[in-house]
Write a protein that holds these residues in place. Structure first.
Motif, mmCIF file in Angstrom:
data_model
loop_
_atom_site.group_PDB
_atom_site.id
_atom_site.type_symbol
_atom_site.label_atom_id
_atom_site.label_comp_id
_atom_site.label_asym_id
_atom_site.label_seq_id
_atom_site.Cartn_x
_atom_site.Cartn_y
_atom_site.Cartn_z
ATOM 1 N N UNK A 592 -23.423 -17.819 1.268
ATOM 2 C CA UNK A 592 -23.982 -17.330 -0.025
ATOM 3 C C UNK A 592 -22.941 -17.333 -0.945
ATOM 4 N N UNK A 593 -23.228 -16.750 -2.299
ATOM 5 C CA UNK A 593 -22.502 -16.890 -3.490
ATOM 6 C C UNK A 593 -21.222 -16.267 -3.327
ATOM 7 N N UNK A 594 -21.057 -15.281 -2.245
ATOM 8 C CA UNK A 594 -19.939 -14.318 -1.975
ATOM 9 C C UNK A 594 -18.618 -15.294 -1.610
ATOM 10 N N UNK A 595 -18.695 -16.491 -1.154
ATOM 11 C CA UNK A 595 -17.495 -17.081 -0.687
ATOM 12 C C UNK A 595 -16.535 -17.235 -1.851
ATOM 13 N N UNK A 596 -17.042 -17.913 -2.941
ATOM 14 C CA UNK A 596 -16.165 -17.951 -4.045
ATOM 15 C C UNK A 596 -15.403 -16.789 -4.551
ATOM 16 N N UNK A 597 -15.800 -15.675 -3.998
ATOM 17 C CA UNK A 597 -14.869 -14.316 -4.439
ATOM 18 C C UNK A 597 -13.974 -13.965 -3.230
ATOM 19 N N UNK A 598 -13.856 -15.016 -2.418
ATOM 20 C CA UNK A 598 -13.024 -14.434 -1.061
ATOM 21 C C UNK A 598 -11.462 -14.004 -1.377
ATOM 22 N N UNK A 599 -11.099 -14.952 -2.316
ATOM 23 C CA UNK A 599 -9.604 -14.706 -2.677
ATOM 24 C C UNK A 599 -9.667 -13.159 -3.271
ATOM 25 N N UNK A 600 -10.495 -13.103 -4.365
ATOM 26 C CA UNK A 600 -10.485 -11.716 -5.131
ATOM 27 C C UNK A 600 -10.712 -10.568 -4.092
ATOM 28 N N UNK A 601 -11.339 -10.685 -3.036
ATOM 29 C CA UNK A 601 -11.668 -9.601 -2.138
ATOM 30 C C UNK A 601 -10.663 -9.334 -1.155
ATOM 31 N N UNK A 602 -10.127 -10.371 -0.355
ATOM 32 C CA UNK A 602 -9.183 -10.405 0.441
ATOM 33 C C UNK A 602 -7.862 -9.783 -0.181
ATOM 34 N N UNK A 603 -7.277 -10.670 -1.192
ATOM 35 C CA UNK A 603 -6.088 -10.472 -1.665
ATOM 36 C C UNK A 603 -6.006 -9.604 -3.081
ATOM 37 N N UNK A 604 -6.924 -8.521 -3.178
ATOM 38 C CA UNK A 604 -6.854 -7.809 -4.331
ATOM 39 C C UNK A 604 -5.892 -6.904 -4.286
ATOM 40 N N UNK A 605 -5.313 -6.587 -5.342
ATOM 41 C CA UNK A 605 -3.911 -5.841 -5.378
ATOM 42 C C UNK A 605 -4.337 -4.263 -4.942
ATOM 43 N N UNK A 606 -3.937 -3.668 -3.933
ATOM 44 C CA UNK A 606 -4.115 -2.477 -3.527
ATOM 45 C C UNK A 606 -3.243 -1.224 -4.145
ATOM 46 N N UNK A 607 -3.883 -0.066 -4.365
ATOM 47 C CA UNK A 607 -3.013 1.003 -4.911
ATOM 48 C C UNK A 607 -1.956 1.368 -3.667
ATOM 49 N N UNK A 608 -1.056 1.671 -4.195
ATOM 50 C CA UNK A 608 0.373 2.333 -3.244
ATOM 51 C C UNK A 608 -0.285 3.505 -2.596
ATOM 52 N N UNK A 609 -0.170 3.845 -1.343
ATOM 53 C CA UNK A 609 -0.679 5.183 -0.549
ATOM 54 C C UNK A 609 0.321 6.258 -1.238
ATOM 55 N N UNK A 610 -0.438 7.353 -1.528
ATOM 56 C CA UNK A 610 0.340 8.726 -1.923
ATOM 57 C C UNK A 610 0.587 9.332 -0.739
ATOM 58 N N UNK A 611 1.919 9.727 -0.400
ATOM 59 C CA UNK A 611 2.248 10.503 0.904
ATOM 60 C C UNK A 611 2.242 11.907 0.448
ATOM 61 N N UNK A 612 1.307 12.755 0.866
ATOM 62 C CA UNK A 612 1.344 13.974 0.526
ATOM 63 C C UNK A 612 1.474 14.948 1.539
ATOM 64 N N UNK A 613 1.690 16.169 1.261
ATOM 65 C CA UNK A 613 1.774 17.274 2.349
ATOM 66 C C UNK A 613 0.571 17.523 2.923
ATOM 67 N N UNK A 614 0.560 17.921 4.073
ATOM 68 C CA UNK A 614 -0.603 18.257 4.825
ATOM 69 C C UNK A 614 -1.285 19.467 4.326
ATOM 70 N N UNK A 615 -0.218 20.422 3.784
ATOM 71 C CA UNK A 615 -0.682 21.694 3.474
ATOM 72 C C UNK A 615 -0.848 21.878 1.888
ATOM 73 N N UNK A 616 -1.045 20.528 1.237
ATOM 74 C CA UNK A 616 -1.556 20.752 -0.184
ATOM 75 C C UNK A 616 -2.945 21.335 -0.554
#
Length: 1095
Positions: A592-616
């Motif tokens: 369907x129409x989703x194919x033309x958005x493949x690059x934006x879906x797979x290569x979208x910029x991801x936010x960096x993970x936040x390394x937090x304390x387990x006791x937060x």
């Protein structure tokens, strides 16, 4: 021996059984132990017949001997229930000793043998009237252990009668029976509440803990029962047995959160985490000041804090933790520091205790780093620690990490990574990742260290390093394509699935940065796809899809091959992912129409993970509770309510004063009893004990000072921060005790002059002494008000003498400190605010491996500055300063006031048309900032200028020194921000010494970068000039023309700083910086790169 066993019953419910066990064990014949190991398989069914015969005999001595043996059997875990009929017959025995042992047995088996126990219920009822208190209590205990609904009315009646008993031990037992009856029949709640209300008014310390426990079980929400008894419970708390203290403190914590307003409103200026408090405008500060003054702590709130504080010295761990959680949840934030030393003391206990205490500290250290930072050494991991203890210490060290101590912590982590405990080593690598995320200055250093770990032999360490590097690279991927390439080369040698999956994810996410390597990695994965773990297969499919979108020429066939493999995989997750990816990236009629958005879906910029304390998020549970320990709400957990916006009526806690009590106090003095005992009684049993103690006259002042509450006992031994907090708590103590005393006006005329004397000699909150005080005392308070918070118990005359006397140096004050139970050598806090060479322990010197000043070769000596920049910086603009302008510069000379300080010259100019009077320095932040202030300038005429010197100990940190520049009318908030190069002192050394010191500072202590230099900077003289402009370093003679060396040491800790500039072809140069200060290294490198690259 037997009499001892009966006496023990009066102290504790279980005392009798424990003692009886000891009696039974000692008198049991050794022959009875024969074959004990084979008891489970014994076929001797007549083994208890001799005991039955002894119990049925006519001689009390035989019966007593039999009961001892039976109790001994119970203590060993043997089943003695078959003897119940024979034992219960003796319940009516006239022998007191025998009857006690029978009751001990019945308490154990009454619940199992309910029918037989019911037969003797009339005997138990008669025993409730027995003249012996132990028999009455034992009968009630047995009665409440028969858990049959039919006897509930009998139990209810017995409990009500016992609650009015003359013996406190019987009343205590009735409080225990309340909980048993409530669990048997909850419908009796209203009747039981009446009994609880009656017992709460009991003045015996033996009853207090048990009745509060019953209150918590039956009706914890009925706080109206506590109002009238609140002050009595606070005053009795010190004398209650230890487990009772724990229960009462827990209940009072919840009570206080519903009855008092938040004391944290007043902490705007004291809160160490609130940076805005130091930088806000004058208008906001005035508002904050008004709010702070408007908050007055409720006297009852202060009473609770004051009476629980001595319990921090309890030998019982649970009591100390209870008081700690009470202070954490109820005390003003600047007073919470008093619990730190007590909690650290508990770390010398068993590992089970350590685990709970460390969990509480881990939660506290996230919100208040400054509390535990001075005791950082106490959280270093020992080789004998269990893994769960190591992990908690690691968590706390990571939470305590900041710019000042990160180099020490990272050096400690380097050792931990080599641990044989793989789980702990992996946790250490995660901790390094968290430090790198939280402190941006060391991110590069940590990344380089983790990359070095990739060549480690241990695959667990390598795998964890890969996972952490992956998270760190997401924060700044553009700068680290080399690391991604290095990890791709190691891919074949890594076997841990999580690590392989992380590398594949990095390849796919940043495939455009490694266009040649990523397809080759995909080719290798296509070969081994079928034998990989599921998590690796999923990432392989993702990598194939991303490469198909960015580099379809090379990877089209590979992608199709991998998608075909995934289509028939055994795992349905992989089959589903494959079908989804195929429809998304390979266009056909069905897609369907989703194919033309493949690059934006797979290569979208991801936010960096936040390394937090387990006791937060654990602070949502009350500290010290089971729910906090398991991080899940446990059954029976009672949540702490939020502070009320408006305090409820405090008159509900007022109790009518009984007349005889008023007359009793003066009569004590007439009868000639010692004043000391009177003052100590008042201290524990009346609300205004402190005021009475103060009025006891100078003759008993010394004695009373030794018996006063322990909040004064360690006042001089605590740190500056604790001193200022104790000073403010003294003032609130006075206000609370005055308000409590307002009801009874006796002896008020005698106390007034005494109080006036104390007020005259006390300093106010900001450490300013009243004008009447002599110049020497003013000087004393300006240097940190070390001796400003003396014990309350000293008489007024002594305080006056102390005020008039000469100011003594700080070291002299410390040498005469009192010894407190908590002042242990092991826990002397590391002076994080002012590290001096004299206080370095031998173990730390060993760790520094010769980097400290005392270990430096005698040929390394401080020299004069190579260059002094004339640039000055604005400290205060004339518009902001209402005519007063100030500029500062660094003269680069050793500080005269203290060798660890950095000299700062300040030029003050009056640009207004009127004289400015009394220019001086006011409050400073952070609170522990060590600064030598200039003398007050009495008058600065219009258009006149004056230059003054200042000494600041920046503690080897570029954190700004904030303080107030004050005139007679105004206060201006200013800050001195040092460049990293101004924190050094130049040193001279030989090239050989330079290379020797450099060899000790490799690995994570080394920072380097290659730069392209400006053409005019490629010869010797301009290089030396540019380096000297940036940093106060000395030139080291070099035998090679293309290598330039510079050396210095940090002003505060004396750590060596070595700079090497190595010239290469085409105007490039390699700059290398070696120092144990891993925050300062990268910062200095950045400044040098900028200076040498520009013309």
């Amino acid at each position: 021996m037997l009499s001892m066993s009966t006496n023990n019953l009066s102290y504790n419910d279980q005392g009798g059984s424990d003692s009886a066990v000891e009696v039974g064990q000692e008198t049991t014949p050794t022959s009875s132990n024969a074959g004990a190991g084979f008891g489970l398989f014994s076929t001797n069914f007549k083994k208890n017949d001799d005991l039955k015969e002894m119990l049925e005999s006519n001689k009390d001595s035989l019966k007593l001997d039999a009961m001892k043996r039976i109790i001994a059997l119970i203590a060993k875990g043997k089943n003695a229930s078959e003897l119940f009929p024979a034992v219960v017959k003796n319940v009516a025995s006239k022998n007191i000793e025998l009857k006690k042992l029978v009751y001990v047995y019945l308490v154990r088996y009454a619940e199992e043998q309910q029918d037989l126990a019911l037969l003797s219920i009339s005997t138990f009822q008669r025993a409730l009237k027995d003249p012996n208190q132990l028999i009455r209590a034992s009968a009630l205990r047995v009665l409440s252990s028969i858990r049959v609904p039919i006897i509930v009315p009998i139990m209810m009646l017995a409990i009500k009668e016992a609650a009015s008993d003359m013996s406190p031990y019987v009343r205590k037992t009735s409080a225990h029976a309340i909980q048993k009856l409530y669990s048997l029949d909850p419908d009796q709640k209203e009747h039981l509440i009446e009994v609880i209300d009656k017992l709460l008014k009991d003045k015996s310390t033996l009853v207090a803990g048990s009745v509060v426990m019953a209150f918590e079980e039956v009706c914890p929400d009925r706080i109206d029962l506590i109002h009238k008894n609140y002050r009595k419970l606070c005053n009795l708390l010190v004398d209650v047995e230890e487990w009772g203290q724990v229960v009462i403190i827990s209940m009072l914590t919840r009570y206080a959160r519903t009855q008092f307003t938040s004391p944290w409103k007043e902490d705007g200026l004291f809160d160490e985490n609130s940076e805005t408090a130091f930088y806000e405008s004058d208008e906001k500060k005035t508002k904050n000041g008004d709010e702070k003054k408007s908050y007055v702590m409720d006297p009852d709130h202060r009473l609770l804090l004051r009476n629980t504080k001595p319990l921090l010295q309890s030998r019982n761990t649970a009591v100390v933790v209870s008081v700690a959680q009470l202070y954490w949840h109820l005390a003003p934030k600047h007073e919470v520091g008093v619990i730190t030393k007590s909690l650290v003391r508990l770390l010398r206990s068993h590992r089970e205790v350590q685990y709970i205490v460390l969990q509480n500290i881990a939660t506290m250290s996230i919100q208040r780093k400054g509390m535990f930072e001075p005791y950082m050494k106490s959280f270093y991991v020992r080789s004998t620690d269990a893994t769960h203890i190591k992990s908690l210490k690691l968590e706390i060290l990571t939470s305590l990490a900041n710019e000042a101590n990160i180099s020490t912590i990272l050096r400690e982590f380097q050792t931990y990574v080599k641990s044989q405990d793989k789980q702990f080593a992996a946790g250490t690598i995660q901790a390094i990742g968290r430090c790198a995320t939280n402190i941006s200055e060391v991110t590069d250093t940590c990344l380089q260290g983790l990359v070095l770990l990739l060549s480690n032999r241990d695959e667990t360490v390598v795998a964890e390093s890969v996972v952490v590097i992956k998270k760190l690279l997401q924060t700044q991927p553009t700068q680290h394509s080399d690391i991604i390439k290095h990890m791709a080369k190691l891919f074949d040698n890594i076997a841990v699935p999580m690590a392989r999956a992380s590398i594949l994810w990095l390849m796919g996410e940043y495939c455009e940065r490694v266009p040649q390597i990523a397809p080759d990695v995909l080719r290798k994965m296509a070969k081994s796809f079928t034998s990989e773990e599921d998590i690796v297969k999923l990432q392989t499919v993702n990598l194939a899809a991303k490469l198909y979108l960015t580099n379809s020429k090379q990877t089209k066939l590979l992608t199709q091959y991998i998608l075909n493999l995934g289509k028939y995989d055994q795992n349905y997750d992989i089959r589903d992912r494959t079908r989804f990816i195929r429809q998304l990236i390979v266009p056909n009629e069905k897609s369907g129409a989703l194919g033309k958005y493949a690059r934006r879906i797979l290569l979208a910029p991801k936010p960096a993970p936040v390394l937090e304390s387990t006791y937060k998020d654990r602070d949502r549970y009350q500290l010290g509770t089971l729910s906090h320990t398991i991080n899940t709400k446990a059954s029976g957990y009672l949540e702490l309510s939020d502070w009320p916006a408006v305090a409820p009526d405090q008159s509900v806690r007022n109790v009518e004063v009984i007349e005889p009590v008023k007359e009793w106090a003066p009569s004590l003095g007439k009868t000639g009893k010692s004043k000391l005992s009177k003052s100590s009684d008042d201290k524990f049993y009346s609300d205004s004990g402190e005021e009475k103690e103060k009025a006891s006259g100078s003759s008993s002042s010394d004695d009373s000072s030794s018996s006063s509450s322990s909040e004064e006992s360690s006042s001089e031994a605590e740190s500056d921060e604790e001193k200022s907090s104790s000073q403010s708590s003294e003032e609130s103590d006075k206000s609370s005790s005055q308000s409590e005393k307002s009801s009874s006006e006796s002896d008020s005329e005698q106390k007034k002059p005494q109080k006036k004397t104390v007020k005259d000699s006390d300093s106010d909150e900001n450490g300013n002494v009243p004008k009447e005080a002599s110049s020497s005392s003013a000087e004393e308070t300006s240097s940190g008000s070390e001796s400003g918070s003396d014990a309350d118990s000293h008489s007024g005359t002594e305080r006056k003498k102390k005020t008039k006397s000469k100011a003594k140096p700080k070291m002299e004050v410390k040498s005469t400190k009192e010894v407190s139970l908590l002042d242990l050598d092991d826990f002397t806090p590391t002076p994080m605010t002012r590290p001096k060479m004299s206080v370095l322990s031998p173990s730390l010197l060993g760790d520094l491996e010769g980097l400290s000043l005392s270990n430096i070769s005698s040929t390394i000596q401080v020299s004069g500055p190579a260059f002094v920049p004339e640039k000055s910086h604005d400290l205060l603009h004339r518009m902001t300063g209402k005519g007063l302008s100030a500029q500062y510069q660094f003269p680069r000379q050793p500080c005269l006031y203290q060798p660890t300080m950095v000299s700062v010259q300040i030029s003050l100019t009056n640009t207004s048309d009127h004289p400015l009077e009394q220019i001086h320095i006011g409050d400073r932040s952070p609170t522990g900032l060590n600064m030598h202030c200039f003398n007050t300038i009495e008058c600065l005429l219009p258009e006149a200028s004056v230059t003054v010197s200042l000494g600041v100990d920046f503690n080897d940190s570029t954190q700004a020194a904030n303080f107030q520049l004050c005139t007679k009318e105004d206060q201006f908030s200013v800050s001195i921000q040092p460049a990293v190069g101004e924190l050094f002192l130049p040193v001279t050394m030989t090239e050989q010494d330079f290379l020797k010191e450099q060899g000790k500072l490799l690995g994570m202590n080394e920072s380097s970068a290659t730069i392209t230099m400006a053409a005019e900077n490629t010869i010797s003289q301009p290089i030396s000039r540019q380096v000297a402009t940036v940093a106060n370093l000395g030139v080291v003679p070099s035998g090679q023309d293309d290598i330039h060396r510079f050396a210095g040491k940090t002003a505060s800790s004396g750590a060596v700083v070595l700079v090497t500039v190595e010239l290469r072809e085409e105007s490039t140069a390699l700059i290398t910086i070696n120092t144990e200060k891993s925050v300062m290294g990268p910062m200095l490198l950045r400044d040098l790169k900028r200076a040498l690259a520009q013309a």
